[in-house]
Design a protein around this motif. Structure first.
Motif, PDB file in Angstrom:
ATOM      1  N   ARG A   1      44.264  33.384  44.000  1.00 34.02           N
ATOM      2  CA  ARG A   1      45.358  32.570  44.523  1.00 34.02           C
ATOM      3  C   ARG A   1      46.643  32.899  43.781  1.00 34.02           C
ATOM      4  O   ARG A   1      46.655  33.572  42.760  1.00 34.02           O
ATOM      5  N   LYS A   2      47.748  32.385  44.369  1.00 34.04           N
ATOM      6  CA  LYS A   2      49.044  32.624  43.765  1.00 34.04           C
ATOM      7  C   LYS A   2      49.582  31.314  43.210  1.00 34.04           C
ATOM      8  O   LYS A   2      49.360  30.265  43.788  1.00 34.04           O
TER       9      LYS A   2
ATOM     10  N   GLN B   1      54.741  34.369  41.493  1.00 40.09           N
ATOM     11  CA  GLN B   1      55.054  35.158  40.300  1.00 40.09           C
ATOM     12  C   GLN B   1      53.814  35.443  39.473  1.00 40.09           C
ATOM     13  O   GLN B   1      53.805  36.347  38.654  1.00 40.09           O
ATOM     14  N   PHE B   2      52.800  34.625  39.652  1.00 38.20           N
ATOM     15  CA  PHE B   2      51.560  34.788  38.888  1.00 38.20           C
ATOM     16  C   PHE B   2      50.441  34.788  39.899  1.00 38.20           C
ATOM     17  O   PHE B   2      50.215  33.783  40.566  1.00 38.20           O
ATOM     18  N   SER B   3      49.763  35.917  40.050  1.00 39.23           N
ATOM     19  CA  SER B   3      48.753  35.927  41.093  1.00 39.23           C
ATOM     20  C   SER B   3      47.521  36.682  40.638  1.00 39.23           C
ATOM     21  O   SER B   3      47.539  37.407  39.646  1.00 39.23           O
ATOM     22  N   LEU B   4      46.434  36.457  41.324  1.00 39.29           N
ATOM     23  CA  LEU B   4      45.142  36.992  40.909  1.00 39.29           C
ATOM     24  C   LEU B   4      44.504  37.754  42.049  1.00 39.29           C
ATOM     25  O   LEU B   4      44.421  37.255  43.168  1.00 39.29           O
ATOM     26  N   GLU B   5      44.053  38.975  41.782  1.00 33.71           N
ATOM     27  CA  GLU B   5      43.244  39.701  42.760  1.00 33.71           C
ATOM     28  C   GLU B   5      41.959  40.099  42.069  1.00 33.71           C
ATOM     29  O   GLU B   5      41.810  39.925  40.868  1.00 33.71           O
ATOM     30  N   ASN B   6      41.039  40.680  42.847  1.00 30.87           N
ATOM     31  CA  ASN B   6      39.723  40.972  42.282  1.00 30.87           C
ATOM     32  C   ASN B   6      39.796  41.892  41.073  1.00 30.87           C
ATOM     33  O   ASN B   6      39.144  41.670  40.065  1.00 30.87           O
ATOM     34  N   ILE B   7      40.628  42.947  41.204  1.00 28.75           N
ATOM     35  CA  ILE B   7      40.702  43.921  40.115  1.00 28.75           C
ATOM     36  C   ILE B   7      41.252  43.276  38.850  1.00 28.75           C
ATOM     37  O   ILE B   7      40.864  43.619  37.733  1.00 28.75           O
ATOM     38  N   ASP B   8      42.139  42.269  39.025  1.00 32.49           N
ATOM     39  CA  ASP B   8      42.713  41.594  37.861  1.00 32.49           C
ATOM     40  C   ASP B   8      41.639  40.891  37.044  1.00 32.49           C
ATOM     41  O   ASP B   8      41.710  40.851  35.813  1.00 32.49           O
TER      42      ASP B   8
ATOM     43  N   VAL C   1      48.475  41.327  33.311  1.00 38.60           N
ATOM     44  CA  VAL C   1      47.621  41.684  34.437  1.00 38.60           C
ATOM     45  C   VAL C   1      48.062  40.968  35.705  1.00 38.60           C
ATOM     46  O   VAL C   1      48.056  41.529  36.795  1.00 38.60           O
ATOM     47  N   SER C   2      48.488  39.690  35.547  1.00 40.85           N
ATOM     48  CA  SER C   2      48.786  38.883  36.729  1.00 40.85           C
ATOM     49  C   SER C   2      50.257  38.858  37.088  1.00 40.85           C
ATOM     50  O   SER C   2      50.622  38.215  38.065  1.00 40.85           O
ATOM     51  N   ALA C   3      51.110  39.517  36.318  1.00 38.99           N
ATOM     52  CA  ALA C   3      52.552  39.424  36.569  1.00 38.99           C
ATOM     53  C   ALA C   3      52.893  40.063  37.905  1.00 38.99           C
ATOM     54  O   ALA C   3      52.354  41.106  38.254  1.00 38.99           O
ATOM     55  N   ARG C   4      53.763  39.425  38.659  1.00 41.17           N
ATOM     56  CA  ARG C   4      54.155  39.985  39.940  1.00 41.17           C
ATOM     57  C   ARG C   4      55.662  40.099  40.095  1.00 41.17           C
ATOM     58  O   ARG C   4      56.141  40.442  41.157  1.00 41.17           O
TER      59      ARG C   4
END
Lengths: 112, 435
Positions: free
Chosen positions: B50-51, B56-63, B118-121
């Motif tokens: 989720r974001k 600005q801070f988000s999570l994907e599987n690879i993260d 890792v999560s910075a967007r």
């Protein structure tokens, strides 16, 4: 007479003037970084480089629609630069206790 | 952002509890960082994609995988640093430094910076978290406060500040070209122009500094040699991992559309890095410098950099290690073979994947260079094995081994063998990344 000069659009610097200023700051910083022997002098030069980056952010922010993003970034850059200086100074003091100098040309104890 | 919060709370708790406890009782403080890191490790698996904070801070599987990697690194380093902190290791020189758990506080702050990275967007989060994952390393490098360590810290801080200034100028130009802070939006709205190339060169040089790619690698051998050995291991694994994450963020988000125009530059940097790192590693006498050049050449698969964890400063100190400490010698040999890429170990699978990626996009000459370099590296890894198994025993080879250190080493060896035998692990990561 004087008022009309100040109010004319040519008196106010455009984005190009600001960018020339910030590039000049950055170049002076790099020049200082390459020529200074004193570690504190090098640090001051690096501050010039960082500030030119911050200035760039503010200028681009102002001339590209005045969102608040770039200005906030500049504040964060100032804070990070302060932290960086604190750490660097602490390390310089530790170095000075051992060698009685912070001349970077004498930092050559590690040779293979 | 649960793991980050847990890590930060652990860091502050450790700092304040350390302040108010008496010297003798501080031994029990070890539990706090280990417990906090274990908790953070578990909490990663409860995160969902989720974001937050407006994206600005988000999570994907690879993260998630990257966060697991960073937390594991910090966990291993925390265990390995106990003898250093408690003043039992030869490297602790100041009486004052004994029982100073600030070391782990700073390590945890650094870890939180890597997790945020890792999560910075967007540019702001990326820049601040990158600095948070770099600045504490300067402190850790100069931790011993003797002449060598201070000198290493001085070189690191000056060059690191230069790299961050270059990165900042590059970021400001990206911002000026597009008028947005969001990494993906920048990637979508850039046109390839001379200014874009200029900014790219600035940013790539900063990445090169963090990853010790060849024209920007000069700081690495000095810093690796002067820093405490635990910190050297941390630098060669976690800090390089952070550099890799930074490269991911910039190449896949900002350069995303035009990434194919960077292929040649990447291939050239990689060939240069491998060759120079290998050739220079052959002539090194100091084992930490040697590991530094080997790490430069191996810029990808570094988990075995922990083998720098001996209290030894010359390759000759390992003479006859197989007779005084057969198990350590064995684990070191397995680690070196893993680095060289001998089949049943983890290095082989890693190299296999990297080579096949390069070959599938047509860079056959790069694969050839890499293969030749693997052979060269085998030469100097085997030279160390020869020191341990064939040369006569020296007095300096006899040193005490703590149980915690031995257990750590053993489990790392088991992991390296397991990762080589179970390529399914890599395929899972590859699969989650592609989707």
């Amino acid at each position: 007479m004087l008022a009309s000069i100040f109010n004319s659009p040519y008196f106010y610097p455009s984005i190009y003037h600001w960018l020339v200023l910030s590039s000049a700051l950055f170049s002076i910083g790099i020049y200082g970084f390459l020529t200074r022997k004193n570690a504190v002098g090098i640090l001051i030069s690096l501050e010039l480089c960082l500030n030119s980056g911050a200035l760039n952010f503010v200028v681009f922010d102002y001339f590209r629609g005045n969102h608040i993003d770039g200005k906030i970034m500049a504040l964060f850059i100032i804070a990070v630069a302060a932290a960086e200086v604190v750490i660097a100074m602490a390390i310089f003091v530790g170095m000075f206790k051992h060698k009685k100098t912070i001349d970077v040309t004498e930092m050559n104890q590690m040779r293979n | 952002m649960l793991p980050e919060i847990i890590v930060l709370i652990t860091a502050f708790t450790l700092m304040f509890v350390d302040l108010f406890l008496k010297r003798e009782t501080r031994y029990f403080l070890m539990g706090i960082p280990l417990g906090g890191l274990a908790l953070a490790f578990i909490s990663v698996f409860f995160l969902s994609n989720r974001k937050s904070f407006g994206g600005q801070f988000s999570l994907e599987n690879i993260d998630l995988w990257l966060k697991v990697f960073f937390i594991l690194c910090a966990f291993v380093i925390a265990i390995a640093s106990f003898s250093f902190i408690l003043g039992e290791s030869k490297e602790t020189c100041h009486k004052k430094q004994i029982y100073s758990f600030e070391f782990l506080t700073i390590l945890l702050f650094n870890l939180s910076g890597m997790l945020f990275l890792v999560s910075a967007r967007d540019l702001l989060t990326l820049y601040v978290s990158l600095e948070l994952s770099t600045l504490p390393l300067f402190i850790l490098t100069a931790w011993k406060r003797d002449a060598l360590s201070s000198e290493a810290g001085l070189k690191y801080v000056v060059l690191g500040a230069l790299a961050s200034a270059l990165l900042l100028l590059g970021f400001s130009i990206f911002y000026g070209l597009t008028g947005t802070m969001d990494l993906v939006l920048i990637g979508r709205s850039t046109n390839v122009s001379p200014l874009f190339w200029f900014a790219s060169v600035l940013v790539i040089s900063a990445i090169g500094f963090k990853l010790t790619l060849v024209p920007f690698h000069m700081w690495a051998p000095e810093v690796y040699q002067g820093a405490p050995t635990v910190v050297t291991a941390y630098l060669s694994v976690a800090s390089k991992g952070a550099g890799l994450v930074l490269m991911f963020q910039i190449f896949f988000r900002i350069f995303g559309a035009s990434i194919s125009s960077f292929y040649f530059a990447i291939a050239l940097l990689s060939a240069l890095t491998m060759t120079l790192g290998n050739v220079v590693a052959i002539v090194q006498e100091n084992i930490k410098r040697f590991m530094a050049f080997s790490a430069i050449s191996q810029a990808g698969y570094l988990i075995m950099g922990f083998l720098g964890g001996f209290h030894a400063n010359s390759q000759a100190v390992l003479q006859g290690l197989s007779r005084t400490h057969p198990l350590i010698a064995l684990s070191m040999m397995i680690g070196l073979f893993g680095l060289a890429g001998i089949p049943p170990l983890s290095g082989f699978i890693g190299k296999f994947f990297l080579f096949s990626v390069a070959a599938s996009s047509g860079f056959y000459w790069l694969v050839a260079v890499a293969a030749i370099n693997s052979v060269i590296s085998l030469y100097y890894y085997l030279r160390i094995v020869r020191q341990m198994y064939i040369e006569p025993v020296l007095e300096t080879t006899v040193f005490p081994m703590k149980l915690s250190m031995g257990g750590l080493l053993g489990s790392l060896v088991v992991i390296s063998v397991l990762l080589g035998l179970v390529p399914v692990f890599y395929e899972t990561i590859l699969w989650t990344w592609k989707n």
